[in-house]
Design an enzyme around this catalytic site. Structure first.
Site, PDB file in Angstrom:
ATOM      1  N   LYS A   1       0.826  -1.208   0.000  1.00 49.78           N
ATOM      2  CA  LYS A   1       0.000   0.000   0.000  1.00 49.78           C
ATOM      3  C   LYS A   1       0.860   1.258   0.000  1.00 49.78           C
ATOM      4  O   LYS A   1       0.585   2.231  -0.719  1.00 49.78           O
ATOM      5  CB  LYS A   1      -0.926   0.016   1.214  1.00 49.78           C
ATOM      6  CG  LYS A   1      -1.875   1.207   1.227  1.00 49.78           C
ATOM      7  CD  LYS A   1      -2.890   1.111   2.351  1.00 49.78           C
ATOM      8  CE  LYS A   1      -3.873   2.273   2.278  1.00 49.78           C
ATOM      9  NZ  LYS A   1      -4.897   2.206   3.344  1.00 49.78           N
TER      10      LYS A   1
ATOM     11  N   GLU B   1       3.866   1.532  -1.199  1.00 47.84           N
ATOM     12  CA  GLU B   1       4.467   1.647  -2.533  1.00 47.84           C
ATOM     13  C   GLU B   1       3.500   2.328  -3.507  1.00 47.84           C
ATOM     14  O   GLU B   1       3.906   3.177  -4.302  1.00 47.84           O
ATOM     15  CB  GLU B   1       4.862   0.264  -3.045  1.00 47.84           C
ATOM     16  CG  GLU B   1       6.094  -0.310  -2.354  1.00 47.84           C
ATOM     17  CD  GLU B   1       6.373  -1.755  -2.734  1.00 47.84           C
ATOM     18  OE1 GLU B   1       5.426  -2.438  -3.211  1.00 47.84           O
ATOM     19  OE2 GLU B   1       7.511  -2.210  -2.554  1.00 47.84           O
TER      20      GLU B   1
ATOM     21  N   HIS C   1      -1.808  25.963  -2.195  1.00 47.81           N
ATOM     22  CA  HIS C   1      -1.116  24.989  -1.348  1.00 47.81           C
ATOM     23  C   HIS C   1      -1.393  23.579  -1.866  1.00 47.81           C
ATOM     24  O   HIS C   1      -2.559  23.175  -1.959  1.00 47.81           O
ATOM     25  CB  HIS C   1      -1.582  25.107   0.103  1.00 47.81           C
ATOM     26  CG  HIS C   1      -1.137  23.945   0.948  1.00 47.81           C
ATOM     27  ND1 HIS C   1       0.149  23.830   1.420  1.00 47.81           N
ATOM     28  CD2 HIS C   1      -1.793  22.834   1.367  1.00 47.81           C
ATOM     29  CE1 HIS C   1       0.265  22.703   2.111  1.00 47.81           C
ATOM     30  NE2 HIS C   1      -0.909  22.088   2.094  1.00 47.81           N
TER      31      HIS C   1
ATOM     32  N   GLY D   1      -1.956  20.372  -1.096  1.00 46.04           N
ATOM     33  CA  GLY D   1      -2.205  19.395  -0.042  1.00 46.04           C
ATOM     34  C   GLY D   1      -1.995  17.966  -0.519  1.00 46.04           C
ATOM     35  O   GLY D   1      -1.672  17.082   0.262  1.00 46.04           O
ATOM     36  N   GLY D   2      -2.180  17.762  -1.791  1.00 49.02           N
ATOM     37  CA  GLY D   2      -1.982  16.465  -2.425  1.00 49.02           C
ATOM     38  C   GLY D   2      -2.471  16.556  -3.854  1.00 49.02           C
ATOM     39  O   GLY D   2      -3.194  17.482  -4.222  1.00 49.02           O
TER      40      GLY D   2
ATOM     41  N   CYS E   1      -2.142  22.940   7.411  1.00 45.83           N
ATOM     42  CA  CYS E   1      -1.731  23.320   6.066  1.00 45.83           C
ATOM     43  C   CYS E   1      -2.111  24.737   5.658  1.00 45.83           C
ATOM     44  O   CYS E   1      -1.512  25.297   4.748  1.00 45.83           O
ATOM     45  CB  CYS E   1      -2.293  22.330   5.055  1.00 45.83           C
ATOM     46  SG  CYS E   1      -1.537  20.685   5.156  1.00 45.83           S
TER      47      CYS E   1
ATOM     48  N   ALA F   1      -4.736  14.920  -5.454  1.00 46.36           N
ATOM     49  CA  ALA F   1      -6.189  14.809  -5.639  1.00 46.36           C
ATOM     50  C   ALA F   1      -6.863  16.165  -5.483  1.00 46.36           C
ATOM     51  O   ALA F   1      -7.780  16.511  -6.241  1.00 46.36           O
ATOM     52  CB  ALA F   1      -6.770  13.807  -4.639  1.00 46.36           C
TER      53      ALA F   1
ATOM     54  N   PHE G   1       4.316  13.912   3.367  1.00 49.76           N
ATOM     55  CA  PHE G   1       4.759  15.091   4.113  1.00 49.76           C
ATOM     56  C   PHE G   1       6.276  15.181   4.233  1.00 49.76           C
ATOM     57  O   PHE G   1       6.979  14.172   4.284  1.00 49.76           O
ATOM     58  CB  PHE G   1       4.127  15.104   5.506  1.00 49.76           C
ATOM     59  CG  PHE G   1       2.676  15.482   5.497  1.00 49.76           C
ATOM     60  CD1 PHE G   1       2.294  16.812   5.528  1.00 49.76           C
ATOM     61  CD2 PHE G   1       1.694  14.512   5.426  1.00 49.76           C
ATOM     62  CE1 PHE G   1       0.958  17.170   5.493  1.00 49.76           C
ATOM     63  CE2 PHE G   1       0.349  14.853   5.398  1.00 49.76           C
ATOM     64  CZ  PHE G   1      -0.019  16.186   5.429  1.00 49.76           C
ATOM     65  N   GLY G   2       6.766  16.419   4.284  1.00 48.07           N
ATOM     66  CA  GLY G   2       8.187  16.691   4.436  1.00 48.07           C
ATOM     67  C   GLY G   2       8.421  17.769   5.477  1.00 48.07           C
ATOM     68  O   GLY G   2       7.486  18.327   6.069  1.00 48.07           O
TER      69      GLY G   2
ATOM     70  N   ASN H   1       4.385  17.816   0.788  1.00 48.62           N
ATOM     71  CA  ASN H   1       3.521  18.732   1.521  1.00 48.62           C
ATOM     72  C   ASN H   1       4.244  19.096   2.817  1.00 48.62           C
ATOM     73  O   ASN H   1       4.396  18.258   3.707  1.00 48.62           O
ATOM     74  CB  ASN H   1       2.171  18.057   1.813  1.00 48.62           C
ATOM     75  CG  ASN H   1       1.211  18.966   2.572  1.00 48.62           C
ATOM     76  OD1 ASN H   1       1.610  19.964   3.169  1.00 48.62           O
ATOM     77  ND2 ASN H   1      -0.055  18.606   2.568  1.00 48.62           N
TER      78      ASN H   1
ATOM     79  N   THR I   1       1.481   7.635  -6.294  1.00 46.55           N
ATOM     80  CA  THR I   1       0.359   8.518  -6.612  1.00 46.55           C
ATOM     81  C   THR I   1       0.536   9.935  -6.054  1.00 46.55           C
ATOM     82  O   THR I   1      -0.106  10.863  -6.542  1.00 46.55           O
ATOM     83  CB  THR I   1      -0.960   7.940  -6.064  1.00 46.55           C
ATOM     84  OG1 THR I   1      -0.859   7.768  -4.641  1.00 46.55           O
ATOM     85  CG2 THR I   1      -1.255   6.597  -6.706  1.00 46.55           C
TER      86      THR I   1
END
Length: 451
Positions: free
Chosen positions: A125, A127, A373, A375-376, A234, A378, A285-286, A406, A132
């Site tokens: 999962k 991976e 921003h 967030g991802g 965020c 999607a 996240f980073g 993010n 994505t």
């Protein structure tokens, strides 16, 4: 004409030369016969030097457009538009990261090893998630040395909030310092002119807060006004911009240092099927920090604004408090992200953006530039689809997500840095929107103007 000589040169009429002091009596200039037009430079230079590297040609094309518009710090000088009197402007940017660079291709093996996870389905999962997210690289405070010193961080159920704060508090301050110093250097003025600090973080917890430590480490005046914004997630970076804007516009002559700093140390934990969002955090996240200086009425020849913060709006969506849910426990910070977050944003974003755009008279979303921003992926995809944006409109957000992940409140400033370069190259559009979304669900938005 009564004050000119026979050559049409103005005669001095205001002041008498000091007796015995040297004076400049005339000026002249000369140039070679070859006149070089900047528009023709690239082709000629590439031809004359027999250069076949297309990347060098592209870089030279960008430089030829921008180098004539920079100050001594390499910051683009405003040449297109005059700032609106009394409106807050962004005068400089800075960023900083921890030394540990994490390549997404290597994340899964390292995370599974460090957390001693033996569940193959979790590995599979993770991976999939890593592919994505579109993230390529991130920076992280977490390291082998930290896990060797605090092995309990990777142990399920261990009470480790004390250890996490021992790591996070100094790490967040160090990154905040580095980003602030980079920003002040780009600004080009003494830090003693900073009148206020707005400090944003969801990654530290102490009294006094990081705002005081940062002010002390930077050597700021002890009467600097301080605002601490904790645990906004965020949208914290855009909230910080809104607060700094209000301070600047209500305190003429003030200069506000806005600094954001984040680390994922508080949320690092071994994977558990009961907490699927932990894997999303591990894949997305980073860590890092960002800083900007905000002020009104920039000093001509000393300050070089590139963006005006024209109008700001915050809005929460009633009944959505549980969509992004988080809290502190003995094990650190826990986040829960609802699957319907992209849908909630999609359902409300158009009305929110129209509210921000009203004063511009613009009706077409594609007539704006966008600093969103990330967030991802999607969320970016839904926003692009809902507003029918051109495929390039969110490029700056996608670039920041790819390079840094993010990074919570910091990320909007990485997007703005990309946007600054894009607007500089393309002599871009005048109006744009800066947007971020977070717990609440809260929307933060600013109508910005390119200078």
């Amino acid at each position: 004409m009564s004050k000119t000589n026979s050559n049409g040169v103005s005669k001095p009429s205001k002041r008498v030369p000091t007796p015995g002091k040297a004076t400049i009596l005339a000026l002249g200039k000369a140039f070679p016969s070859q006149l070089l037009h900047q528009d023709c430079l690239v082709e000629g230079y590439i031809r004359d030097t027999k250069c076949e590297d297309s990347s060098i040609k592209e870089k030279l094309e960008r430089l030829s457009k921008t180098m004539s518009k920079t100050n001594s710090n390499g910051v683009s000088k405003p040449s297109k538009r005059v700032p609106t009197p009394g409106k807050a402007t962004i005068l400089a940017l800075g960023k900083a990261f921890p030394s540990q660079l994490l390549h997404q291709d290597c994340l899964v093996e390292g995370y599974i090893r460090d957390t001693k996870c033996e569940d193959s389905s979790i590995k599979e999962k993770l991976e999939r998630l890593c592919k994505t997210t579109t993230v390529k690289t991130r920076y992280t405070v977490m390291s082998k040395e930290i896990l060797d010193k605090y092995p309990e961080l990777a142990t399920e159920g261990s009470p480790t909030i004390k250890q996490r704060l021992e790591i996070a508090n100094p790490a967040v301050l160090e990154m905040a310092m580095e980003a602030s110093l980079a920003c002040i250097k780009e600004w080009g003025r003494s830090s003693l002119y900073i009148t206020h600090i707005v400090y944003v973080s969801s990654s530290e917890m102490r009294l006094p807060g990081g705002d005081l430590y940062l002010a002390s480490e930077l050597g700021l005046r002890n009467d600097v006004g301080r605002v601490m914004l904790y645990f906004l997630g965020c949208y914290g970076g855009v909230t910080g911009l809104r607060v700094a804007k209000d301070i600047a516009e209500n305190n003429p002559g003030s200069r506000i240092l806005l600094t954001t700093s984040e680390t994922t140390i508080l949320g690092f934990r071994p994977p558990n099927r009961a907490r699927p969002y932990d894997l999303v955090g591990a894949a997305l996240f980073g860590d890092g920090a960002a800083a900007t200086i905000i002020g009104t009425d920039p000093l001509v020849g000393k300050e070089y604004p590139f963006m005006e913060l024209n109008h700001a709006v915050q809005q929460f969506l009633p009944g959505t408090q549980s969509v992004i849910n988080g809290g502190l426990s003995e094990e650190g910070i826990n986040f829960k992200l609802g699957r319907d977050l992209p849908q909630k944003i999609e359902e409300n974003i158009e009305e929110f953006c129209k509210k921000l755009m009203t004063k511009t008279g613009i009706n077409d979303f594609n007539e704006l530039f966008w600093a969103v921003h990330p967030g991802g992926p999607a969320i970016l995809n839904r926003l692009e689809s809902t507003l029918k944006l051109g495929s390039d409109k969110l490029n700056c957000s996608r670039k920041a997500l790819m390079a840094f992940g993010n990074v919570s409140s910091n990320t909007i400033f990485y997007v703005m840095e990309h946007m600054r370069e894009e607007l500089k190259r393309e002599e871009g559009k005048e109006w744009g929107l800066a947007l971020a979304f977070g717990p609440g669900i809260t929307f933060e938005g600013i109508l910005v103007r390119s200078l």
